[in-house]
Design an enzyme around this catalytic site. Sequence first.
Site, PDB file in Angstrom:
ATOM      1  N   GLU A 191       0.871  -1.167   0.000  1.00  0.00           N
ATOM      2  CA  GLU A 191       0.000   0.000   0.000  1.00  0.00           C
ATOM      3  C   GLU A 191       0.908   1.216   0.000  1.00  0.00           C
ATOM      4  O   GLU A 191       1.700   1.398   0.933  1.00  0.00           O
ATOM      5  CB  GLU A 191      -0.927   0.022   1.215  1.00  0.00           C
ATOM      6  CG  GLU A 191      -1.947   1.146   1.133  1.00  0.00           C
ATOM      7  CD  GLU A 191      -2.798   1.248   2.387  1.00  0.00           C
ATOM      8  OE1 GLU A 191      -2.243   1.588   3.450  1.00  0.00           O
ATOM      9  OE2 GLU A 191      -4.009   0.992   2.308  1.00  0.00           O
ATOM     10  N   ASP A 203      -4.659  10.875   8.620  1.00  0.00           N
ATOM     11  CA  ASP A 203      -3.373  10.413   9.134  1.00  0.00           C
ATOM     12  C   ASP A 203      -2.971  11.117  10.422  1.00  0.00           C
ATOM     13  O   ASP A 203      -3.233  12.308  10.605  1.00  0.00           O
ATOM     14  CB  ASP A 203      -2.282  10.632   8.074  1.00  0.00           C
ATOM     15  CG  ASP A 203      -2.426   9.687   6.908  1.00  0.00           C
ATOM     16  OD1 ASP A 203      -2.551   8.477   7.152  1.00  0.00           O
ATOM     17  OD2 ASP A 203      -2.430  10.158   5.749  1.00  0.00           O
ATOM     18  N   TYR A 230     -10.981  -2.271   3.495  1.00  0.00           N
ATOM     19  CA  TYR A 230     -10.093  -1.763   4.545  1.00  0.00           C
ATOM     20  C   TYR A 230     -10.921  -1.564   5.809  1.00  0.00           C
ATOM     21  O   TYR A 230     -11.682  -0.610   5.921  1.00  0.00           O
ATOM     22  CB  TYR A 230      -9.471  -0.438   4.099  1.00  0.00           C
ATOM     23  CG  TYR A 230      -8.277   0.009   4.922  1.00  0.00           C
ATOM     24  CD1 TYR A 230      -8.350   0.141   6.303  1.00  0.00           C
ATOM     25  CD2 TYR A 230      -7.068   0.315   4.310  1.00  0.00           C
ATOM     26  CE1 TYR A 230      -7.263   0.547   7.056  1.00  0.00           C
ATOM     27  CE2 TYR A 230      -5.966   0.742   5.048  1.00  0.00           C
ATOM     28  CZ  TYR A 230      -6.081   0.852   6.410  1.00  0.00           C
ATOM     29  OH  TYR A 230      -4.991   1.263   7.148  1.00  0.00           O
TER      30      TYR A 230
END
Length: 289
Positions: A49, A60, A175
């Site tokens: 990834e 993030d 995911y």
Amino acid sequence: MSRYPAMFSRLADAGEGAFVPFVMVGDPTPAASEAIIEALIAGGADALELGVPFSDPVADGPTIQRAHLRALGAGANLTDCLEVVGRVRARHPQLPIGMLIYGNVPFAIGLDEFYARCAAVGIDSVLLPDVPVRESEPFSAAAAAAGIDAVYIAPPSASAQTLDAVAAASRGYVYAVSRVGVTGTERASSTEGLAQSVARLRQDAAAPVMLGFGISKPEQVAEAIAAGADGAISGSATVKIIESHVPALAAAARTTGEGSCEYAAAMEALQAELRDFVAAMKAATRPAP
């Protein structure tokens, strides 16, 4: 055609889960990141990834935010990242490669053009961490037209309705986020509720489920697979290793140049640590002897 089905079939036959490391392309420089990616593959990564640097990475935490900034500071852009991926693909034709890209990038380029460029260098999937599944239709349509798997996030403790939508939209893999919040190892991952989520996703014939966010230790990989996931993704832990070696790489580049023995030694030290990390995480995907 996506390379994920062959990978998951191979691993299922061997009784293993998948381990997929994440790194930022361009961190700390495009050339260095290419060498870093090769170390991950040498360590035994089942797939990759890869991130594309962006100025506002809202999903993030601090560790990967700094990776975005280092890559942007090195001048890395989408074209640079795709060139790196194209060279990696040429050396590893069967390895699944996914990209994590914030939605503004394809939106600014144009969805059809963006996904066509990804397909041209052999990218298998694109994950858009800031595009919820309810807004995914135009992205998914453009991805499908280019032969790219669209990947979406199954949030922790998601409603059945959301899981159904993620299952319907995701290709390649789903995911599954291990906990509320942003990426990072500051808070541990959790498998609470994962078995129920995986069961719901499988009921809807979803793609295989990968657990991410906070995966930094082999025992967390083993826990994810025991809870029903098909594998685990580790980002911040991998990026932290890179970050710890950046000062030595920068000092060698500044004093003796990137072609020097000193720089090569600094890079080999980084690659060795990454290979060992990936090997340990991959070993946790295998059944106990």
